[in-house]
Design an enzyme around this catalytic site. Structure first.
Site, PDB file in Angstrom:
ATOM      1  N   CYS A  41      -3.031  40.044  80.756  1.00  0.00           N
ATOM      2  CA  CYS A  41      -3.489  38.818  81.689  1.00  0.00           C
ATOM      3  C   CYS A  41      -5.002  38.517  81.660  1.00  0.00           C
ATOM      4  CB  CYS A  41      -3.060  39.588  83.014  1.00  0.00           C
ATOM      5  SG  CYS A  41      -3.660  41.053  83.252  1.00  0.00           S
ATOM      6  N   GLU A  72      -0.698  39.543  91.474  1.00  0.00           N
ATOM      7  CA  GLU A  72      -1.750  39.456  90.020  1.00  0.00           C
ATOM      8  C   GLU A  72      -1.060  38.578  89.031  1.00  0.00           C
ATOM      9  OE1 GLU A  72      -4.532  40.949  89.687  1.00  0.00           O
ATOM     10  OE2 GLU A  72      -4.857  42.639  91.353  1.00  0.00           O
ATOM     11  N   LYS A  83      10.879  47.347  90.128  1.00  0.00           N
ATOM     12  CA  LYS A  83      11.860  46.321  89.251  1.00  0.00           C
ATOM     13  C   LYS A  83      10.775  45.915  88.109  1.00  0.00           C
ATOM     14  CE  LYS A  83      12.909  42.733  88.236  1.00  0.00           C
ATOM     15  NZ  LYS A  83      13.123  42.525  86.789  1.00  0.00           N
ATOM     16  N   GLU A  85      -1.875  28.859  79.064  1.00  0.00           N
ATOM     17  CA  GLU A  85      -2.092  30.077  78.658  1.00  0.00           C
ATOM     18  C   GLU A  85      -1.120  30.534  77.511  1.00  0.00           C
ATOM     19  OE1 GLU A  85      -0.391  33.241  81.343  1.00  0.00           O
ATOM     20  OE2 GLU A  85      -1.714  34.657  80.741  1.00  0.00           O
TER      21      GLU A  85
HETATM   22  P1  NAD Z   1       7.509  36.692  84.791  1.00  0.00           P
HETATM   23  O1  NAD Z   1       6.822  36.004  86.068  1.00  0.00           O
HETATM   24  O2  NAD Z   1       8.355  36.017  84.254  1.00  0.00           O
HETATM   25  O3  NAD Z   1       8.231  38.090  84.956  1.00  0.00           O
HETATM   26  C1  NAD Z   1       7.586  39.243  85.927  1.00  0.00           C
HETATM   27  C2  NAD Z   1       8.573  39.934  86.696  1.00  0.00           C
HETATM   28  O4  NAD Z   1       9.280  38.923  87.737  1.00  0.00           O
HETATM   29  C3  NAD Z   1       9.877  40.440  85.886  1.00  0.00           C
HETATM   30  O5  NAD Z   1      10.288  41.616  86.223  1.00  0.00           O
HETATM   31  C4  NAD Z   1      11.003  39.395  86.180  1.00  0.00           C
HETATM   32  O6  NAD Z   1      12.302  39.953  86.097  1.00  0.00           O
HETATM   33  C5  NAD Z   1      10.641  39.226  87.653  1.00  0.00           C
HETATM   34  N1  NAD Z   1      11.036  37.936  88.483  1.00  0.00           N
HETATM   35  C6  NAD Z   1      11.856  36.734  87.830  1.00  0.00           C
HETATM   36  N2  NAD Z   1      12.139  35.925  88.598  1.00  0.00           N
HETATM   37  C7  NAD Z   1      11.896  36.451  89.928  1.00  0.00           C
HETATM   38  C8  NAD Z   1      11.907  36.071  91.216  1.00  0.00           C
HETATM   39  N3  NAD Z   1      12.335  34.882  91.572  1.00  0.00           N
HETATM   40  N4  NAD Z   1      11.671  36.876  92.506  1.00  0.00           N
HETATM   41  C9  NAD Z   1      10.869  38.045  91.981  1.00  0.00           C
HETATM   42  N5  NAD Z   1      10.783  38.389  90.652  1.00  0.00           N
HETATM   43  C10 NAD Z   1      11.207  37.867  89.821  1.00  0.00           C
HETATM   44  O7  NAD Z   1       6.038  37.167  84.152  1.00  0.00           O
HETATM   45  P2  NAD Z   1       6.114  38.003  82.507  1.00  0.00           P
HETATM   46  O8  NAD Z   1       6.333  36.819  81.465  1.00  0.00           O
HETATM   47  O9  NAD Z   1       6.784  39.228  82.558  1.00  0.00           O
HETATM   48  O10 NAD Z   1       4.503  38.257  82.186  1.00  0.00           O
HETATM   49  C11 NAD Z   1       3.634  37.403  81.850  1.00  0.00           C
HETATM   50  C12 NAD Z   1       2.671  36.840  83.007  1.00  0.00           C
HETATM   51  O11 NAD Z   1       2.243  37.858  83.761  1.00  0.00           O
HETATM   52  C13 NAD Z   1       1.519  36.149  82.206  1.00  0.00           C
HETATM   53  O12 NAD Z   1       1.356  34.844  82.729  1.00  0.00           O
HETATM   54  C14 NAD Z   1       0.279  37.132  82.453  1.00  0.00           C
HETATM   55  O13 NAD Z   1      -0.704  36.553  82.572  1.00  0.00           O
HETATM   56  C15 NAD Z   1       0.717  37.680  83.822  1.00  0.00           C
HETATM   57  N6  NAD Z   1       0.035  39.084  84.080  1.00  0.00           N
HETATM   58  C16 NAD Z   1      -0.897  39.031  85.178  1.00  0.00           C
HETATM   59  C17 NAD Z   1      -1.484  40.196  85.306  1.00  0.00           C
HETATM   60  C18 NAD Z   1      -2.573  40.298  86.316  1.00  0.00           C
HETATM   61  O14 NAD Z   1      -2.880  41.540  86.393  1.00  0.00           O
HETATM   62  N7  NAD Z   1      -3.170  39.281  86.714  1.00  0.00           N
HETATM   63  C19 NAD Z   1      -1.026  41.421  84.467  1.00  0.00           C
HETATM   64  C20 NAD Z   1      -0.147  41.178  83.513  1.00  0.00           C
HETATM   65  C21 NAD Z   1       0.595  40.101  83.223  1.00  0.00           C
END
Ligand code: NAD
Length: 482
Positions: free
Chosen positions: A290, A256, A183, A388
């Site tokens: 991240c 992650e 997804k 962040e």
């Molecule tokens: P987000 O959590 O807003 O979205 C990530 C994904 O989750 C999207 O595909 C979204 O559609 C989906 N999603 C939203 N609500 C959901 C739910 N209730 N259940 C399941 N899935 C759902 O994150 P983002 O804004 O896309 O990414 C940025 C964040 O990701 C930052 O905090 C960053 O630090 C983190 N990040 C972490 C890593 C790592 O390896 N630790 C890598 C990249 C990004």
């Protein structure tokens, strides 16, 4: 294409797509517009799927899993290598689409680099071995630990490194005999759909499926009875929602999540020598990473020199539209992230911090460009430090003794990465061992390698990706005793 039997070799030769053919393969004329964050132009259109569509994809993945899991490991390995070839053959159109949709420049550690990493991770995953092991053989008992596929793996990803993170999630799961339903983020669906198309030019049908959609589709995946394991990369808040919704099915999770990585600069550094490393640690992917350096603690003896050197590097880095070859920094990917960065820099300025470079975006210019910003003389409790920012703004906090720097670095409830910078490597390693983070780099920040496990502590999540640990994470252990 029908699912091949265990013995049937797959002989499809990947075709080399153009940008136009790649986009045409994933765009839907009736779908939602996907906009270029640098220009506001329409890149393509994607039909967002419903939770019911997701159910159908999971059902197909379940049906395909037994045959995929029953293939010889060597056959799955070979397919991963051929998938890497297919990515390399499509590298330039993939990078262009990624650049247009995500905003990151083609050059620098950006779009071409990301596509190259996809191929590298596919190859490294194919080369990693996870053999069974005898854990006891005393003449009476012969106990062997081996690893079986989990079943169907769900993969939910973010918008910052959409292709690379998809490969991180997908490649080990496929290698271990799982089928996968992806997804993608609603902000970068085209990139992931295109990558999956390329991978599927060599994989059997229904082994890997991408279902574009919003949080409702992600929520359905994370609570789905037909999904055995979920690999999630994204924010801590969404990760917490996923933990809750996975409880009924006791789904295995790798999470992650967000980070707010600290870097500690010790007094024995050469400021000019480390400035470029510090800069890219913080500003890779225009800060939307991240494990980027998000708050920097610098000893008072070298504080002014480090700030000045970093500001000089920041001034020299060209920012602009990703397709223009000279740029190495791009826009924020979306309006919401732009506003977070602007709010946090304003909070620092309002509190009396010094903006050494940047901080003054042009409100009339097209695109979500926020200039590379270095903020000095900022307090540790300022929101720019404590939250962040996930964008191109680095706060630099002054410290007098290492104990206080360690305490500040450890005081937040996230712990993805951290770094220590110093000329005496052993002294730097001693400080590193005191930091509460999944990875601590010495004299660099954020570099990942397919053979080195990567994962967070505290609210940055749990579970490891990459290398042997990454394979174990998408398998279930089984003991054969007797
Ligand atoms: P987000 O959590 O807003 O979205 C990530 C994904 O989750 C999207 O595909 C979204 O559609 C989906 N999603 C939203 N609500 C959901 C739910 N209730 N259940 C399941 N899935 C759902 O994150 P983002 O804004 O896309 O990414 C940025 C964040 O990701 C930052 O905090 C960053 O630090 C983190 N990040 C972490 C890593 C790592 O390896 N630790 C890598 C990249 C990004």
């Amino acid at each position: 294409m029908t699912t091949p039997t265990v013995t049937e070799p797959v002989t499809t030769t990947p075709e080399t797509p153009t940008y136009e053919s790649l986009l045409a393969g994933v765009t839907d004329p009736d779908g939602r517009e996907v906009l270029d964050p640098a220009t506001g132009e329409v890149v393509g259109r994607v039909a967002f799927r419903s939770p019911e569509d997701l159910d159908a994809a999971v059902a197909r993945a379940r049906a395909a899993q037994p045959a995929w899991g029953a293939r010889a490991d060597a056959e799955r390995t070979d397919l991963l290598l051929r998938a890497a070839d297919a990515v390399e053959a499509a590298a330039e159109p993939l990078a262009e689409l990624l650049s247009r949709e995500q905003g990151k420049p083609l050059n620098g550690p950006n779009a071409r680099f990301e596509v190259g990493a996809c191929a590298a991770w596919l190859r490294a995953t194919a080369a990693t071995e996870l053999p069974g092991e005898t854990v006891l053989d005393d003449g009476e008992t012969h106990a062997e630990l081996r690893y079986r596929p989990v079943g169907v793996v769900g993969a939910i990803g973010p918008w910052n490194w959409p292709m690379m993170i998809t490969v991180w999630q997908v490649a080990p799961a496929l290698r271990m005999g799982n089928t996968v339903v992806v997804k993608p983020s609603e902000y970068t669906p085209l990139s992931v759909l295109a990558l999956v198309e390329v991978l599927n030019s060599v994989l059997p049908a229904d082994v890997l499926t991408a279902v574009p959609g919003g949080g409702d589709v992600g929520a359905r995946l994370s609570g789905h009875a037909g999904v055995d394991k979920l690999v999630f990369t994204g924010s801590t808040a969404t990760g917490q929602a996923i933990i809750r919704s996975s409880a009924d099915t006791v789904k295995r999770l790798t999470l992650e999540l967000g980070g707010n990585d600290a870097g500690i600069v010790l007094p024995d550094v050469d400021p000019r020598a480390i400035a470029e490393g510090l800069f890219w640690g913080a500003f890779i992917n225009t800060g939307q990473t991240c494990a980027a350096l998000k708050r920097l603690y610098v000893h008072t003896d070298v504080y002014d020199e480090v700030c000045a050197a970093l500001a000089d590097v920041a001034r020299a880095m060209p920012m602009g539209r990703g397709l223009d070859e000279q740029n190495v920094l791009g826009p924020l990917q979306n309006r919401a992230q732009y506003e977070i960065v602007a709010r946090l820099v304003d909070a620092a300025r309002d509190a009396g911090a010094k903006i050494l470079v940047g901080g003054d975006p042009d409100p009339d210019a097209p695109g979500y460009f926020y200039p590379a910003t270095i903020v000095a003389d900022v307090d540790d409790d300022n929101p720019l430090v404590a939250e962040e920012q996930f964008g191109p703004a680095l706060p630099i906090v002054r410290y007098d003794d290492v104990d206080s720097a360690v305490a500040m670095a450890n005081r937040l409830d996230v712990g993805l990465g951290a770094s220590v910078w110093g000329s005496d490597r052993e002294a730097a390693r001693a400080v590193a061992a005191r930091l509460e983070a999944g990875t601590v780099w010495i004299n660099s920040h954020g570099g990942v390698h397919p053979m080195i496990p990567f994962g967070g502590v505290k609210k940055s999540g749990y579970g490891l990706e990459f290398g042997v640990e990454g394979l174990k994470a998408v398998a279930v252990p089984q003991v054969i005793n007797g």
